[in-house]
Scaffold this active site. Structure first.
Site, PDB file in Angstrom:
ATOM      1  N   VAL A 160      -2.311  -9.633   9.986  1.00  0.00           N
ATOM      2  CA  VAL A 160      -2.050 -10.394  11.211  1.00  0.00           C
ATOM      3  C   VAL A 160      -1.663 -11.839  10.892  1.00  0.00           C
ATOM      4  O   VAL A 160      -0.670 -12.346  11.429  1.00  0.00           O
ATOM      5  CB  VAL A 160      -3.272 -10.337  12.155  1.00  0.00           C
ATOM      6  CG1 VAL A 160      -3.105 -11.320  13.316  1.00  0.00           C
ATOM      7  CG2 VAL A 160      -3.452  -8.917  12.694  1.00  0.00           C
TER       8      VAL A 160
ATOM      9  N   ASN B 237       0.794  -1.222   0.000  1.00  0.00           N
ATOM     10  CA  ASN B 237       0.000   0.000   0.000  1.00  0.00           C
ATOM     11  C   ASN B 237       0.834   1.283   0.000  1.00  0.00           C
ATOM     12  O   ASN B 237       0.380   2.323  -0.473  1.00  0.00           O
ATOM     13  CB  ASN B 237      -0.988   0.007   1.168  1.00  0.00           C
ATOM     14  CG  ASN B 237      -0.323  -0.270   2.504  1.00  0.00           C
ATOM     15  OD1 ASN B 237       0.783  -0.820   2.573  1.00  0.00           O
ATOM     16  ND2 ASN B 237      -0.986   0.097   3.584  1.00  0.00           N
TER      17      ASN B 237
ATOM     18  N   GLU C 142       4.350  -4.517  12.108  1.00  0.00           N
ATOM     19  CA  GLU C 142       3.224  -3.594  12.019  1.00  0.00           C
ATOM     20  C   GLU C 142       2.124  -4.329  11.257  1.00  0.00           C
ATOM     21  O   GLU C 142       2.227  -4.558  10.050  1.00  0.00           O
ATOM     22  CB  GLU C 142       3.587  -2.305  11.289  1.00  0.00           C
ATOM     23  CG  GLU C 142       2.458  -1.286  11.311  1.00  0.00           C
ATOM     24  CD  GLU C 142       2.582  -0.219  10.235  1.00  0.00           C
ATOM     25  OE1 GLU C 142       1.561   0.043   9.571  1.00  0.00           O
ATOM     26  OE2 GLU C 142       3.687   0.314  10.056  1.00  0.00           O
TER      27      GLU C 142
ATOM     28  N   GLY D 112       2.249  -5.973   7.311  1.00  0.00           N
ATOM     29  CA  GLY D 112       1.270  -6.777   6.597  1.00  0.00           C
ATOM     30  C   GLY D 112       0.123  -7.181   7.494  1.00  0.00           C
ATOM     31  O   GLY D 112      -0.110  -6.585   8.552  1.00  0.00           O
TER      32      GLY D 112
ATOM     33  N   GLY E 104       1.812 -11.844   9.656  1.00  0.00           N
ATOM     34  CA  GLY E 104       2.733 -11.527  10.735  1.00  0.00           C
ATOM     35  C   GLY E 104       3.018 -12.719  11.627  1.00  0.00           C
ATOM     36  O   GLY E 104       4.156 -12.931  12.055  1.00  0.00           O
TER      37      GLY E 104
ATOM     38  N   CYS F 260      -3.699  -0.102   7.185  1.00  0.00           N
ATOM     39  CA  CYS F 260      -3.919  -0.782   8.457  1.00  0.00           C
ATOM     40  C   CYS F 260      -4.382   0.175   9.534  1.00  0.00           C
ATOM     41  O   CYS F 260      -4.977  -0.242  10.525  1.00  0.00           O
ATOM     42  CB  CYS F 260      -2.640  -1.495   8.895  1.00  0.00           C
ATOM     43  SG  CYS F 260      -1.195  -0.418   8.997  1.00  0.00           S
TER      44      CYS F 260
ATOM     45  N   GLU G 236       7.632   2.214  15.855  1.00  0.00           N
ATOM     46  CA  GLU G 236       8.401   2.789  14.756  1.00  0.00           C
ATOM     47  C   GLU G 236       8.189   4.296  14.717  1.00  0.00           C
ATOM     48  O   GLU G 236       7.451   4.858  15.514  1.00  0.00           O
ATOM     49  CB  GLU G 236       7.978   2.149  13.430  1.00  0.00           C
ATOM     50  CG  GLU G 236       8.241   0.650  13.366  1.00  0.00           C
ATOM     51  CD  GLU G 236       7.805   0.032  12.056  1.00  0.00           C
ATOM     52  OE1 GLU G 236       8.673  -0.430  11.297  1.00  0.00           O
ATOM     53  OE2 GLU G 236       6.585   0.022  11.789  1.00  0.00           O
TER      54      GLU G 236
END
Length: 499
Positions: free
Chosen positions: A237, A161, A257, A235, A240, A293, A471
């Site tokens: 869940v 994205n 994230e 990306g 992740g 997200c 971050e």
């Protein structure tokens, strides 16, 4: 490959292989994947499909480069990161057009991404002197101090994205801290990262910045590689969790994230038009076509203003200009791929079937100029209940669900019921209520009377299943280091003993 003479096509990267050890190379398998524009369907060429062998070679190049880069004076590392940031600014227009044609997001939003990416690189370069330790008072005869040292090779796995933003903002901290990088961009949107590697090829010493394009095989190989010290992943869940599992074999450090089904709360005292504008902003309709997200896709309107806000929201959403992403006047672009397009349309049908009221949108765009792309009208559902799938599952597209609330305790139970906890937005003029709701919301990043805004230097990250780590702040920089403690005995026999 398309040959149209536009800024986007002129920016197309000439190199379509992988970049490591300071050189462009062919992938071991010889495989490539076709790239096409999601907005028009036109052919944009190919990208190499890197695999485990290519990741291994890139990681080895990064590992070989690490000792010299680690020992490069910190201010020299920072100066090279600043130089890379300036190159990014100098080429921001072409890179933004490239991201627009490759990913489908509006040019203006992608130009903003280029500027923000450079800002983050400069920010971390300016923090280089903060990578410091401390002295710890022990007693006579003992000097105890800590130092922060880089981790080694850091792998970055980006999302589709924000291709350019994630390829730039997310490498600043690791490089400044003295780590080397292997970047794997999203397989859907590799073109701006390839062009970036062309532009940065002579900036960093050989092996410091490396790029491997590819799909799942490359991502798994990077997460599993024994010479990779840390993985940064952006990306969903489920993805992740998969990355965490792959990284567990070598106990890698992780920054994740992940997804969100974020809540926006509008209280009874809000101005309806202001709240509607905040909902549009929070959904990132104008930024990445709702594919974010941190979008506030669950909207809780107090019953006293429910109808009035919906009227204003419908007007605001219908006023958005959907168009080809490279048109500077476009506000809303298209979905990034056929699977994403199909997924969003399926959720719209699920919302209808579950009894939600479609206020506006909900269809493929009918403009003939958009017929060859993955364009969906910005969509608003009202009268949504918490048990509906559109209220509890991340759609990752231009669909917002509006729910009603009246009791604050019940509201917070509903808001916090999901496994996600990335962002939240609260709209009210009552500061007591605003801070009370913020303290009760189980999310890592909360706006009051705003939504979607990020600030350089402010820690971003999620609660619960929405991620690990922070971050965009000094926390990110320090997470790219490890602490070493040094004990020095002064004289033959220390006079202090701990145990």
């Amino acid at each position: 490959m398309a040959t149209t003479d536009t800024p986007a096509h002129r920016a197309l990267p000439k190199n379509r292989g992988v970049f490591y050890g300071g050189k462009w190379r062919e992938v071991a398998s010889g495989r490539s994947v076709p790239i096409s524009s999601p907005a028009t369907g036109e052919d944009l060429g190919v990208a190499a499909e890197g695999g485990a062998d290519d990741i291994d070679r890139a990681v080895q190049a990064a590992a070989d480069a690490f000792p010299a880069w680690r020992d490069t004076p910190a201010q020299e590392r920072a100066a090279l990161v600043r130089r890379a940031a300036q190159i990014l600014r100098d080429h921001a227009e072409e890179l933004a057009h490239l991201d627009a044609i490759d990913g489908g997001n509006p040019y203006q939003a992608m130009y903003f991404d280029a500027q923000v990416g450079a800002d983050y690189m400069d920010y971390f370069a300016g923090l280089v002197t903060e990578i410091k330790g401390s002295t710890i008072p022990i007693g006579p005869g003992v000097l105890n101090y800590t130092v922060r040292e880089p981790l080694g090779v850091i792998g970055k796995i980006s999302a589709f994205n924000h291709p350019l933003l994630f390829a730039t903002a997310k490498v600043g901290a690791p490089l400044v801290a003295g780590n080397t990088i292997v970047l794997k961009p999203a397989d859907q949107t590799p073109l701006s990262s390839l062009r970036l590697a062309e532009l940065w090829g002579d900036v960093f010493p050989s092996g410091v910045f490396n790029l491997v394009t590819g799909g799942r095989e490359a991502g798994v190989a990077l997460a599993e590689h024994p010479k990779v010290a840390k993985i940064g992943f952006i990306g969903s869940v489920p993805a992740g969790r998969s990355v965490m599992q792959s990284a567990s074999g070598t106990l890698k450090a992780l920054t994740l994230e992940l997804g969100g089904k974020n809540a926006l709360i509008a209280c009874a005292d809000v101005d309806p038009a202001t709240a509607a504008a905040g909902i549009v902003r929070g959904m990132n309709f104008r930024y990445v076509t709702g594919q974010s997200c941190n979008s506030t896709s669950r909207v809780y309107l107090h019953e006293d203003v429910y109808d009035a806000v919906l009227v204003e929201l419908e007007k605001a959403v219908k006023a958005l200009k959907v168009g080809l992403p490279n048109d500077p006047e476009t506000e809303v672009g298209c979905l990034s791929s056929q699977p994403q397009f199909d997924k969003v349309l399926s959720y719209i049908e699920i919302g209808k079937a579950d009894g939600a009221r479609l206020v506006c949108g909900g269809r493929r765009c009918e403009d003939p100029a958009l017929a060859n792309g993955f364009f969906i009208e910005p969509t608003v559902f009202a009268d949504v209940t918490d048990d509906m799938r559109i209220a509890s599952e991340e759609i990752f597209g231009p669909v917002v669900s509006v729910l009603k609330w009246s009791d604050e305790d019940d509201l917070m139970r509903r808001v916090n019921a999901l496994e996600y906890g990335l962002t939240g937005s609260i709209w009210t003029h009552d500061l007591d209520r605003a801070h009370r709701l913020a303290s009760r919301m189980q999310s890592g990043y909360i706006w009051i009377n705003d939504a979607a805004t990020h600030y350089v230097g402010v820690p971003f990250g999620g609660y619960k299943q929405s991620g690990v780590g922070r971050e965009e702040s000094i926390d990110e920089l320090l997470a790219c280091t490890q602490i070493k403690n040094v004990n020095v005995v002064i004289g033959a026999t220390p006079t202090t003993r701990a145990f």
